[in-house]
Design an enzyme around this catalytic site. Sequence first.
Site, short mmCIF file in Angstrom:
data_model
loop_
_atom_site.label_atom_id
_atom_site.label_comp_id
_atom_site.label_asym_id
_atom_site.label_seq_id
_atom_site.Cartn_x
_atom_site.Cartn_y
_atom_site.Cartn_z
N HIS A 116 -10.46 14.98 44.09
CA HIS A 116 -11.40 14.71 44.68
C HIS A 116 -11.58 14.35 46.10
O HIS A 116 -12.02 14.77 47.12
CB HIS A 116 -12.01 13.82 43.76
N LYS A 155 -21.66 14.13 29.57
CA LYS A 155 -20.23 13.61 29.41
C LYS A 155 -20.30 12.14 28.88
O LYS A 155 -21.02 11.53 29.58
CB LYS A 155 -19.43 14.10 30.63
N ARG A 192 -10.44 25.36 42.90
CA ARG A 192 -9.05 24.86 42.89
C ARG A 192 -8.31 26.06 42.31
O ARG A 192 -7.25 26.32 42.72
CB ARG A 192 -8.93 23.97 41.60
N SER A 199 -10.12 14.81 35.65
CA SER A 199 -10.40 13.44 35.35
C SER A 199 -9.92 13.22 33.84
O SER A 199 -9.40 12.19 33.45
CB SER A 199 -11.65 12.96 35.58
N1 COA Z 1 -9.40 17.47 41.94
C1 COA Z 1 -9.42 16.92 40.80
N2 COA Z 1 -10.17 17.39 39.69
C2 COA Z 1 -11.38 18.03 40.02
C3 COA Z 1 -11.43 18.48 41.22
C4 COA Z 1 -10.71 18.19 42.33
N3 COA Z 1 -10.82 18.71 43.25
N4 COA Z 1 -12.79 19.15 40.99
C5 COA Z 1 -13.01 19.14 39.94
N5 COA Z 1 -12.22 18.39 39.06
C6 COA Z 1 -12.34 18.09 37.87
C7 COA Z 1 -13.42 16.98 37.39
O1 COA Z 1 -12.77 15.76 37.49
C8 COA Z 1 -13.79 17.57 36.20
O2 COA Z 1 -12.88 16.95 35.05
P1 COA Z 1 -13.33 16.48 33.71
O3 COA Z 1 -14.17 17.61 33.28
O4 COA Z 1 -12.15 16.00 33.11
O5 COA Z 1 -14.30 15.45 33.99
C9 COA Z 1 -13.48 18.98 36.11
O6 COA Z 1 -12.52 19.29 36.84
C10 COA Z 1 -14.95 19.89 36.40
O7 COA Z 1 -15.21 19.55 37.43
P2 COA Z 1 -16.52 19.62 38.06
O8 COA Z 1 -17.33 21.10 37.71
O9 COA Z 1 -16.79 19.33 39.18
O10 COA Z 1 -17.49 18.71 37.01
P3 COA Z 1 -18.30 17.43 37.20
O11 COA Z 1 -18.70 16.87 35.94
O12 COA Z 1 -17.14 16.38 37.82
O13 COA Z 1 -19.54 17.46 38.14
C11 COA Z 1 -21.77 18.01 38.22
C12 COA Z 1 -20.57 18.41 37.75
C13 COA Z 1 -22.19 16.48 38.34
C14 COA Z 1 -21.59 18.11 39.80
C15 COA Z 1 -22.88 19.07 37.67
O14 COA Z 1 -22.78 19.13 36.34
C16 COA Z 1 -24.17 18.75 38.26
O15 COA Z 1 -24.60 19.14 39.35
N6 COA Z 1 -25.07 18.00 37.36
C17 COA Z 1 -26.31 17.35 37.76
C18 COA Z 1 -27.40 18.16 36.98
C19 COA Z 1 -27.58 19.71 37.32
O16 COA Z 1 -28.17 19.82 38.66
N7 COA Z 1 -27.63 20.51 36.51
C20 COA Z 1 -27.55 21.95 37.06
C21 COA Z 1 -26.35 22.42 37.43
S1 COA Z 1 -26.22 24.34 37.67
#
Ligand code: COA
Length: 164
Positions: free
Chosen positions: A18, A42, A91, A129
């Site tokens: 991240h 989550k 990624r 994560s």
């Molecule tokens: N390095 C390391 N890990 C990474 C990464 C990186 N560069 N990019 C993503 N990851 C990991 C994340 O930690 C996450 O791990 P986890 O599932 O074990 O927690 C996984 O990959 C998925 O990442 P991501 O798709 O970014 O999910 P997220 O939960 O961190 O974030 C939100 C998602 C919060 C941005 C998204 O759900 C959101 O916008 N929510 C708000 C509600 C909304 O608007 N919904 C409509 C969306 S269309």
Amino acid sequence: MTRLGIYAGTFDPLTLGHLDVVERASRIFDELIVAVAASRSKQTWFSLDERVAIVQKSIENIDNARAESFGGLLVDYADSQGVKLIVRGLRAISDFEVEFQMALTNRKLNPRIETVFLMPKEEYSYLTSSSIREIAEMGGDYSKFVPAASRHALEMKVRSRKGG
Ligand code: COA
């Protein structure tokens, strides 16, 4: 005109992957909000306040980035902050489908907001994560995957989950 960007995630906790995206984005945008999602879907280890504090500490050397929390839709939060660009990390090919769907949904929800993708360093492409939380819970060495603030928070969390 100030170019604002938003990089959102659950960050439970923030990893070096991240952080790599934050650093890259901070070189492209004048100001970057690292937006920590309340994330109803989550079950997080860390509270929203804890996750924001970890992010803020980890990015304290990046002058044009700041941590904020948000609830509700990302596009609504971006709009409320006057941000027109959402940054996502891409990624691997496996990320593509989910990201494609999310970007198009967000665009449908608010056509004024675009999503841009940055590729984090290959060495972080496999990190998540939840895998780091699992390594921590099982006593493995996760120190090379997370910044110091996440490591401290994980150490304390593991101790408190084990009741010590
Ligand atoms: N390095 C390391 N890990 C990474 C990464 C990186 N560069 N990019 C993503 N990851 C990991 C994340 O930690 C996450 O791990 P986890 O599932 O074990 O927690 C996984 O990959 C998925 O990442 P991501 O798709 O970014 O999910 P997220 O939960 O961190 O974030 C939100 C998602 C919060 C941005 C998204 O759900 C959101 O916008 N929510 C708000 C509600 C909304 O608007 N919904 C409509 C969306 S269309």
